[in-house]
Scaffold this active site. Structure first.
Site, mmCIF file in Angstrom:
data_model
loop_
_atom_site.group_PDB
_atom_site.id
_atom_site.type_symbol
_atom_site.label_atom_id
_atom_site.label_comp_id
_atom_site.label_asym_id
_atom_site.label_seq_id
_atom_site.Cartn_x
_atom_site.Cartn_y
_atom_site.Cartn_z
ATOM 1 N N GLY A 23 -11.819 -14.393 36.917
ATOM 2 C CA GLY A 23 -12.221 -15.661 36.309
ATOM 3 C C GLY A 23 -13.579 -15.620 35.639
ATOM 4 O O GLY A 23 -14.144 -16.655 35.312
ATOM 5 N N HIS A 59 -5.511 -12.852 48.480
ATOM 6 C CA HIS A 59 -6.268 -13.032 47.241
ATOM 7 C C HIS A 59 -7.737 -13.292 47.588
ATOM 8 O O HIS A 59 -8.033 -13.958 48.582
ATOM 9 C CB HIS A 59 -5.680 -14.200 46.440
ATOM 10 C CG HIS A 59 -6.269 -14.282 45.072
ATOM 11 N ND1 HIS A 59 -7.496 -14.869 44.838
ATOM 12 C CD2 HIS A 59 -5.832 -13.820 43.869
ATOM 13 C CE1 HIS A 59 -7.774 -14.766 43.534
ATOM 14 N NE2 HIS A 59 -6.783 -14.137 42.933
ATOM 15 N N ASN A 93 -0.783 -15.646 38.088
ATOM 16 C CA ASN A 93 -1.222 -16.429 39.248
ATOM 17 C C ASN A 93 -1.790 -17.749 38.719
ATOM 18 O O ASN A 93 -2.884 -17.774 38.170
ATOM 19 C CB ASN A 93 -2.287 -15.625 40.011
ATOM 20 C CG ASN A 93 -2.916 -16.411 41.147
ATOM 21 O OD1 ASN A 93 -2.432 -17.483 41.520
ATOM 22 N ND2 ASN A 93 -3.991 -15.886 41.708
ATOM 23 N N TRP A 94 -1.020 -18.814 38.894
ATOM 24 C CA TRP A 94 -1.453 -20.108 38.342
ATOM 25 C C TRP A 94 -2.539 -20.767 39.191
ATOM 26 O O TRP A 94 -3.123 -21.762 38.787
ATOM 27 C CB TRP A 94 -0.238 -21.048 38.216
ATOM 28 C CG TRP A 94 0.593 -20.800 37.001
ATOM 29 C CD1 TRP A 94 0.382 -19.843 36.036
ATOM 30 C CD2 TRP A 94 1.766 -21.529 36.601
ATOM 31 N NE1 TRP A 94 1.358 -19.942 35.062
ATOM 32 C CE2 TRP A 94 2.206 -20.958 35.377
ATOM 33 C CE3 TRP A 94 2.479 -22.594 37.138
ATOM 34 C CZ2 TRP A 94 3.339 -21.425 34.701
ATOM 35 C CZ3 TRP A 94 3.603 -23.063 36.466
ATOM 36 C CH2 TRP A 94 4.028 -22.487 35.262
ATOM 37 N N LYS A 95 -2.791 -20.260 40.379
ATOM 38 C CA LYS A 95 -3.791 -20.859 41.276
ATOM 39 C C LYS A 95 -3.498 -22.357 41.420
ATOM 40 O O LYS A 95 -2.342 -22.753 41.425
ATOM 41 C CB LYS A 95 -5.203 -20.563 40.754
ATOM 42 C CG LYS A 95 -5.392 -19.071 40.440
ATOM 43 C CD LYS A 95 -6.797 -18.658 40.189
ATOM 44 C CE LYS A 95 -6.845 -17.152 39.935
ATOM 45 N NZ LYS A 95 -8.179 -16.637 39.758
ATOM 46 N N GLY A 136 -4.662 -14.456 36.027
ATOM 47 C CA GLY A 136 -4.903 -15.876 36.279
ATOM 48 C C GLY A 136 -4.923 -16.658 34.974
ATOM 49 O O GLY A 136 -3.891 -17.075 34.449
ATOM 50 N N GLY A 137 -6.126 -16.830 34.414
ATOM 51 C CA GLY A 137 -6.332 -17.693 33.246
ATOM 52 C C GLY A 137 -5.340 -17.457 32.112
ATOM 53 O O GLY A 137 -4.790 -18.416 31.547
ATOM 54 N N GLU A 189 -9.839 -15.296 46.529
ATOM 55 C CA GLU A 189 -10.216 -16.715 46.699
ATOM 56 C C GLU A 189 -9.802 -17.218 48.080
ATOM 57 O O GLU A 189 -10.459 -18.083 48.660
ATOM 58 C CB GLU A 189 -9.590 -17.561 45.576
ATOM 59 C CG GLU A 189 -10.319 -17.334 44.252
ATOM 60 C CD GLU A 189 -9.469 -17.519 43.011
ATOM 61 O OE1 GLU A 189 -8.389 -18.131 43.088
ATOM 62 O OE2 GLU A 189 -9.892 -17.029 41.942
ATOM 63 N N GLU A 246 -8.094 -6.091 42.648
ATOM 64 C CA GLU A 246 -8.751 -7.194 41.945
ATOM 65 C C GLU A 246 -10.240 -7.199 42.282
ATOM 66 O O GLU A 246 -10.644 -7.798 43.291
ATOM 67 C CB GLU A 246 -8.136 -8.528 42.371
ATOM 68 C CG GLU A 246 -6.684 -8.671 41.981
ATOM 69 C CD GLU A 246 -6.352 -10.131 41.691
ATOM 70 O OE1 GLU A 246 -5.936 -10.420 40.574
ATOM 71 O OE2 GLU A 246 -6.558 -10.964 42.578
ATOM 72 N N SER A 250 -9.566 -11.008 34.821
ATOM 73 C CA SER A 250 -9.795 -11.258 33.396
ATOM 74 C C SER A 250 -8.924 -10.394 32.484
ATOM 75 O O SER A 250 -9.389 -9.904 31.451
ATOM 76 C CB SER A 250 -11.284 -11.106 33.059
ATOM 77 O OG SER A 250 -12.051 -12.037 33.810
#
Ligand code: PGA
Length: 274
Positions: free
Chosen positions: A190, A108, A12-14, A251-252, A110, A184, A230
Site C-alpha cells: 500500500g 496477512h 486482495n480487496w481488504k 491490493g490496490g 495487516e 509480502e 504495490s
C-alpha cells in the site's frame, strides 16, 4: 518464457467493496472479460493462469453470484482455526466451505500488525484450514526496519519455521497442493514502493530453498510463491519474469476492473500460446 507452475493473480480487496460496489465491479469486469483475447480466456480455462479475488465476508455471496460462468475464484481474507465455538466476531473454515469458498488468506501483515496475529496463531490457522481442505495463501514478509537491519532472511526463516515445525505437520504435507506462499514485504504494501524484481527473486529463492531443505526439492519446485506489495499493471511483467515469482497478491490494483484485467493481460503474455 517458462512458468512451470503457471501464474496466479490474486486480488486482495481488504475492507473495500460492499455488495453494491461488488456488483458494479463485476458488471464492468464481465464486459472486459467477454471482449478479452482468446489467449486470456483459454489460459484461465485451462488453469495455467489462475485468477482469484479475496472479498470481504459480506460481499462474498454477491461476488460468487456475479462471477458465475467466469473462471474467477472467490476467496476469504481470514478464518479462525476452530470449526465453531465461543469466538465472537469470527468466521470458521467450515463456514467458508459450506459457502463454497475454497481459498483463504492467512497471516496477512495487516492481520499481524493490527489484529495481534502471531507466528503461533498463523500456524494454528494454516494447519487447521489446510486439514479442512481449504487452499491457504500464507503471507510472510519483513518490515522496513528489519530489511534495513539486514534481517530479511532471518525474518522469513522464522515465519516459515513457525508454520513448518515438523515434517509431519499438515502444512508440510500439503506443499505443492493446498498451500500457496506469498512474500509480502511490509514496506511495499500500500505504499507505492515495490520490491525490485531482484529483491523479490532473492526473497523467493530463500523461501524455495527453505521448502527444499524442509521437505524435498520436488515439493519446493511445485509450490506456488506469490509476490505482494504495490503490484500494478505497469510492474507486473517485470516481477513475473523472475523465475521464482509465480504470481501476485495485489491490493490496490485489484479494486478496479480495468486494472485487475490489465494484470491478467500482463500475466498471460508470459504464458505460451499453444
Ligand atoms: P497493495 O497490497 O497491492 O495495495 O500494496 C498488497 C497486499 O496487501 O496484499
Amino acid at each position: 518464457m517458462k512458468k512451470p507452475r503457471g501464474i496466479f493473480i490474486a486480488g486482495n480487496w481488504k475492507m473495500n467493496h460492499g455488495v453494491k460496489e461488488t456488483r458494479q465491479f463485476f458488471e464492468q469486469f464481465r464486459r472486459l472479460y467477454d471482449s478479452s483475447s482468446s489467449h486470456l480466456q483459454a489460459r484461465l480455462a485451462d488453469h495455467s493462469l489462475k485468477a482469484a479475488l479475496f472479498a470481504p465476508y459480506l460481499s462474498i455471496s454477491a461476488a460468487q453470484g456475479e462471477a458465475h460462468g467466469m473462471p474467477i475464484h472467490i476467496g476469504a481474507q481470514n478464518a479462525h482455526w476452530e470449526k465453531s465455538g465461543a469466538f465472537t466476531g469470527e468466521i470458521s473454515g467450515a463456514m467458508l466451505l459450506e459457502h463454497g469458498i475454497k481459498s483463504v488468506l492467512v497471516g496477512h501483515s495487516e492481520r499481524r500488525q493490527y489484529f495481534a496475529e502471531t507466528d503461533e496463531t498463523v500456524r494454528k490457522k494454516t494447519e487447521s484450514l489446510i486439514e479442512q481442505g481449504l487452499e491457504v495463501i500464507l503471507c510472510i514478509g519483513e518490515t522496513r526496519a528489519e530489511r534495513e537491519a539486514g534481517q530479511t532472511e532471518a525474518v522469513l526463516l522464522r515465519q516459515l519455521s513457525a508454520v513448518f515445525q515438523s515434517a509431519q505437520s499438515p502444512a508440510v504435507r500439503s506443499l505443492g497442493c493446498g498451500l500457496v506462499l506469498a512474500y509480502e514485504p511490509v514496506w511495499a504494501i500500500g505504499t507505492g514502493l515495490t520490491a525490485s524484481p531482484e529483491q523479490a527473486e532473492e526473497a523467493h529463492q530463500i523461501i524455495r530453498r527453505f521448502l527444499s531443505e524442509k521437505l524435498s526439492p520436488e515439493a519446493a519446485e511445485m509450490t506456488v510463491i506469490l509476490y505482494g506489495g504495490s503490484v500494478t499493471p505497469q510492474n507486473v511483467t517485470a516481477l513475473l519474469q523472475c523465475p521464482n515469482v509465480d504470481g501476485g497478491l495485489v491490493g490496490g490494483a485489484s479494486l478496479k476492473p480495468e486494472s485487475y484485467i490489465a494484470l491478467l493481460h500482463g500475466a498471460v503474455e508470459l504464458l505460451p500460446h499453444p
